[in-house]
Scaffold this motif. Structure first.
Motif, PDB file in Angstrom:
ATOM      1  N   MET A   1       0.846  -1.199   0.000  1.00  0.00           N
ATOM      2  CA  MET A   1       0.000   0.000   0.000  1.00  0.00           C
ATOM      3  C   MET A   1       0.879   1.246   0.000  1.00  0.00           C
ATOM      4  O   MET A   1       1.857   1.319   0.739  1.00  0.00           O
ATOM      5  CB  MET A   1      -0.915  -0.004   1.241  1.00  0.00           C
ATOM      6  CG  MET A   1      -1.841   1.211   1.318  1.00  0.00           C
ATOM      7  SD  MET A   1      -2.894   1.183   2.792  1.00  0.00           S
ATOM      8  CE  MET A   1      -3.879  -0.281   2.449  1.00  0.00           C
ATOM      9  N   MET A   2       0.511   2.214  -0.836  1.00  0.00           N
ATOM     10  CA  MET A   2       1.285   3.449  -0.923  1.00  0.00           C
ATOM     11  C   MET A   2       1.170   4.238   0.371  1.00  0.00           C
ATOM     12  O   MET A   2       0.095   4.361   0.954  1.00  0.00           O
ATOM     13  CB  MET A   2       0.793   4.296  -2.101  1.00  0.00           C
ATOM     14  CG  MET A   2       1.576   5.589  -2.284  1.00  0.00           C
ATOM     15  SD  MET A   2       1.073   6.544  -3.727  1.00  0.00           S
ATOM     16  CE  MET A   2       1.699   5.495  -5.045  1.00  0.00           C
ATOM     17  N   THR A   3       2.291   4.795   0.809  1.00  0.00           N
ATOM     18  CA  THR A   3       2.304   5.564   2.050  1.00  0.00           C
ATOM     19  C   THR A   3       1.611   6.910   1.854  1.00  0.00           C
ATOM     20  O   THR A   3       1.474   7.412   0.732  1.00  0.00           O
ATOM     21  CB  THR A   3       3.742   5.816   2.532  1.00  0.00           C
ATOM     22  OG1 THR A   3       4.401   6.665   1.575  1.00  0.00           O
ATOM     23  CG2 THR A   3       4.499   4.508   2.674  1.00  0.00           C
ATOM     24  N   LEU A   4       1.195   7.511   2.970  1.00  0.00           N
ATOM     25  CA  LEU A   4       0.528   8.815   2.913  1.00  0.00           C
ATOM     26  C   LEU A   4       1.456   9.871   2.326  1.00  0.00           C
ATOM     27  O   LEU A   4       1.027  10.713   1.523  1.00  0.00           O
ATOM     28  CB  LEU A   4       0.085   9.221   4.324  1.00  0.00           C
ATOM     29  CG  LEU A   4      -0.563  10.612   4.460  1.00  0.00           C
ATOM     30  CD1 LEU A   4      -1.808  10.708   3.584  1.00  0.00           C
ATOM     31  CD2 LEU A   4      -0.896  10.900   5.922  1.00  0.00           C
ATOM     32  N   ALA A   5       2.715   9.831   2.714  1.00  0.00           N
ATOM     33  CA  ALA A   5       3.679  10.814   2.210  1.00  0.00           C
ATOM     34  C   ALA A   5       3.800  10.739   0.693  1.00  0.00           C
ATOM     35  O   ALA A   5       3.838  11.762   0.003  1.00  0.00           O
ATOM     36  CB  ALA A   5       5.043  10.591   2.865  1.00  0.00           C
ATOM     37  N   ASN A   6       3.839   9.518   0.157  1.00  0.00           N
ATOM     38  CA  ASN A   6       3.950   9.357  -1.297  1.00  0.00           C
ATOM     39  C   ASN A   6       2.677   9.807  -2.007  1.00  0.00           C
ATOM     40  O   ASN A   6       2.736  10.344  -3.122  1.00  0.00           O
ATOM     41  CB  ASN A   6       4.260   7.905  -1.642  1.00  0.00           C
ATOM     42  CG  ASN A   6       5.682   7.515  -1.269  1.00  0.00           C
ATOM     43  OD1 ASN A   6       6.550   8.372  -1.138  1.00  0.00           O
ATOM     44  ND2 ASN A   6       5.920   6.235  -1.076  1.00  0.00           N
ATOM     45  N   LYS A   7       1.534   9.591  -1.386  1.00  0.00           N
ATOM     46  CA  LYS A   7       0.276  10.067  -1.975  1.00  0.00           C
ATOM     47  C   LYS A   7       0.277  11.591  -2.068  1.00  0.00           C
ATOM     48  O   LYS A   7      -0.154  12.163  -3.074  1.00  0.00           O
ATOM     49  CB  LYS A   7      -0.908   9.593  -1.130  1.00  0.00           C
ATOM     50  CG  LYS A   7      -1.177   8.092  -1.217  1.00  0.00           C
ATOM     51  CD  LYS A   7      -2.350   7.705  -0.336  1.00  0.00           C
ATOM     52  CE  LYS A   7      -2.618   6.204  -0.402  1.00  0.00           C
ATOM     53  NZ  LYS A   7      -3.734   5.793   0.499  1.00  0.00           N
ATOM     54  N   VAL A  47       5.289  19.054   4.130  1.00  0.00           N
ATOM     55  CA  VAL A  47       4.367  18.153   4.818  1.00  0.00           C
ATOM     56  C   VAL A  47       4.712  16.694   4.565  1.00  0.00           C
ATOM     57  O   VAL A  47       4.788  15.887   5.505  1.00  0.00           O
ATOM     58  CB  VAL A  47       2.911  18.435   4.405  1.00  0.00           C
ATOM     59  CG1 VAL A  47       1.968  17.367   4.971  1.00  0.00           C
ATOM     60  CG2 VAL A  47       2.479  19.816   4.885  1.00  0.00           C
ATOM     61  N   ASP A  48       4.912  16.325   3.272  1.00  0.00           N
ATOM     62  CA  ASP A  48       5.162  14.909   2.995  1.00  0.00           C
ATOM     63  C   ASP A  48       6.480  14.431   3.602  1.00  0.00           C
ATOM     64  O   ASP A  48       6.584  13.304   4.089  1.00  0.00           O
ATOM     65  CB  ASP A  48       5.086  14.605   1.499  1.00  0.00           C
ATOM     66  CG  ASP A  48       6.096  15.402   0.684  1.00  0.00           C
ATOM     67  OD1 ASP A  48       6.984  16.039   1.272  1.00  0.00           O
ATOM     68  OD2 ASP A  48       5.982  15.399  -0.555  1.00  0.00           O
ATOM     69  N   ILE A  64      13.271   9.398  -4.384  1.00  0.00           N
ATOM     70  CA  ILE A  64      13.576   9.758  -5.767  1.00  0.00           C
ATOM     71  C   ILE A  64      12.507  10.665  -6.366  1.00  0.00           C
ATOM     72  O   ILE A  64      12.809  11.679  -7.008  1.00  0.00           O
ATOM     73  CB  ILE A  64      13.726   8.486  -6.625  1.00  0.00           C
ATOM     74  CG1 ILE A  64      14.949   7.676  -6.161  1.00  0.00           C
ATOM     75  CG2 ILE A  64      13.862   8.843  -8.106  1.00  0.00           C
ATOM     76  CD1 ILE A  64      15.110   6.348  -6.869  1.00  0.00           C
ATOM     77  N   VAL A  65      11.244  10.323  -6.135  1.00  0.00           N
ATOM     78  CA  VAL A  65      10.147  11.041  -6.783  1.00  0.00           C
ATOM     79  C   VAL A  65       9.893  12.405  -6.145  1.00  0.00           C
ATOM     80  O   VAL A  65       9.556  13.371  -6.843  1.00  0.00           O
ATOM     81  CB  VAL A  65       8.858  10.185  -6.754  1.00  0.00           C
ATOM     82  CG1 VAL A  65       7.666  10.974  -7.305  1.00  0.00           C
ATOM     83  CG2 VAL A  65       9.058   8.915  -7.559  1.00  0.00           C
ATOM     84  N   ASP A  66      10.066  12.521  -4.829  1.00  0.00           N
ATOM     85  CA  ASP A  66       9.782  13.789  -4.152  1.00  0.00           C
ATOM     86  C   ASP A  66      10.589  14.959  -4.739  1.00  0.00           C
ATOM     87  O   ASP A  66      10.009  15.978  -5.117  1.00  0.00           O
ATOM     88  CB  ASP A  66      10.033  13.651  -2.654  1.00  0.00           C
ATOM     89  CG  ASP A  66       9.707  14.944  -1.905  1.00  0.00           C
ATOM     90  OD1 ASP A  66       8.516  15.270  -1.777  1.00  0.00           O
ATOM     91  OD2 ASP A  66      10.643  15.626  -1.467  1.00  0.00           O
ATOM     92  N   PRO A  67      11.922  14.852  -4.847  1.00  0.00           N
ATOM     93  CA  PRO A  67      12.659  15.963  -5.464  1.00  0.00           C
ATOM     94  C   PRO A  67      12.327  16.142  -6.938  1.00  0.00           C
ATOM     95  O   PRO A  67      12.380  17.263  -7.461  1.00  0.00           O
ATOM     96  CB  PRO A  67      14.132  15.569  -5.266  1.00  0.00           C
ATOM     97  CG  PRO A  67      14.122  14.103  -5.021  1.00  0.00           C
ATOM     98  CD  PRO A  67      12.831  13.812  -4.332  1.00  0.00           C
ATOM     99  N   PHE A  68      11.968  15.059  -7.621  1.00  0.00           N
ATOM    100  CA  PHE A  68      11.591  15.166  -9.032  1.00  0.00           C
ATOM    101  C   PHE A  68      10.300  15.960  -9.187  1.00  0.00           C
ATOM    102  O   PHE A  68      10.171  16.787 -10.102  1.00  0.00           O
ATOM    103  CB  PHE A  68      11.426  13.764  -9.626  1.00  0.00           C
ATOM    104  CG  PHE A  68      11.131  13.767 -11.099  1.00  0.00           C
ATOM    105  CD1 PHE A  68      12.118  14.058 -12.020  1.00  0.00           C
ATOM    106  CD2 PHE A  68       9.850  13.489 -11.561  1.00  0.00           C
ATOM    107  CE1 PHE A  68      11.846  14.070 -13.388  1.00  0.00           C
ATOM    108  CE2 PHE A  68       9.567  13.504 -12.912  1.00  0.00           C
ATOM    109  CZ  PHE A  68      10.572  13.791 -13.826  1.00  0.00           C
ATOM    110  N   ALA A 119      21.580  11.979  -1.294  1.00  0.00           N
ATOM    111  CA  ALA A 119      20.942  12.843  -0.303  1.00  0.00           C
ATOM    112  C   ALA A 119      20.968  14.298  -0.751  1.00  0.00           C
ATOM    113  O   ALA A 119      21.857  14.726  -1.490  1.00  0.00           O
ATOM    114  CB  ALA A 119      21.652  12.704   1.039  1.00  0.00           C
ATOM    115  N   ALA A 120      19.967  15.048  -0.297  1.00  0.00           N
ATOM    116  CA  ALA A 120      19.916  16.481  -0.602  1.00  0.00           C
ATOM    117  C   ALA A 120      21.046  17.199   0.128  1.00  0.00           C
ATOM    118  O   ALA A 120      21.335  16.911   1.291  1.00  0.00           O
ATOM    119  CB  ALA A 120      18.569  17.058  -0.185  1.00  0.00           C
TER     120      ALA A 120
END
Length: 207
Positions: A1-7, A47-48, A64-68, A119-120
């Motif tokens: 299940m996808m996490t809330l942060a990823n949603k 928030v995420d 990977i997807v968040d910074p993208f 890492a950032a």
């Protein structure tokens, strides 16, 4: 299940597209709506990440997807702004901003192929703050322009005065964002040069 942060991250990506379309509409209500969408979308970036760290649900997808998705939000805003004559956004600066983002995104993919998560860095975080601040400032100038069209009397005169006073800021702040963006690119390339060199070299043959 996808996490809330990823949603939330994926929702931010969808909001970026909607924001882009609303900026393109030459109506005051559309630009005001785009401003609100940007504020909400930019807020979800914090928030995420907070949710992922607090709930211990940090995933490779999110890393990977968040910074993208952040790059999608930034590119969507700047590309749309270029098409608005009143803002005088330098297309060369937007090109170099997007070029840097594509380059560092590619570097992140290379790191992922090596089983690493890049890492950032401090410069990267500062770059994001500058970019988001630049976009927010440009939205403010654009909204002042539309308020000048909507108001009459003294209120209109005040808005016209403010717009004339702030008219050069979008160009300057976009150029500044481009410079900071490339300073951060140099930092990433320098700190990950071994990874990059390894990626374009053939493995040594065993004798």
């Amino acid at each position: 299940m996808m996490t809330l942060a990823n949603k939330i991250t994926l929702i931010r990506a969808a909001m970026s597209i909607v924001m882009f379309l609303f900026i393109l509409l030459p109506f005051a209500w559309a630009r005001f709506t785009a401003t609100l969408i940007f504020i909400v979308a930019a807020s979800t970036d914090w928030v995420d990440g907070k949710i992922a760290r607090t709930t211990n649900t940090i995933t490779p997808f999110g890393a990977i997807v968040d910074p993208f998705v952040d790059k999608i939000l930034v590119a969507a805003a700047f590309f749309a702004f270029v098409g608005i004559h009143e803002l005088d956004i330098p297309s060369w600066a937007v090109f170099f901003i997007c070029l840097r983002e594509l380059m560092i995104s590619t570097l992140r993919v290379i790191a992922a192929l090596e089983g690493k998560v890049m890492a950032a860095e401090r410069w990267g975080k500062f770059k994001t703050v500058i970019q988001m601040s630049a976009i927010g400032t440009i939205f403010f100038v654009l909204d002042i322009y539309h308020l000048a069209q909507l108001f009459t009397g003294p209120a209109r005169q005040v808005c016209v005065f403010l717009f004339i006073l702030l008219q050069k800021i979008p160009y300057t702040i976009t150029a500044l964002a481009a410079v900071i963006t490339w300073i951060s690119a140099v930092s990433y390339l320098r700190n990950n040069w071994d990874l990059l060199r390894k990626s374009w070299s053939l493995p040594a043959c065993n004798k």
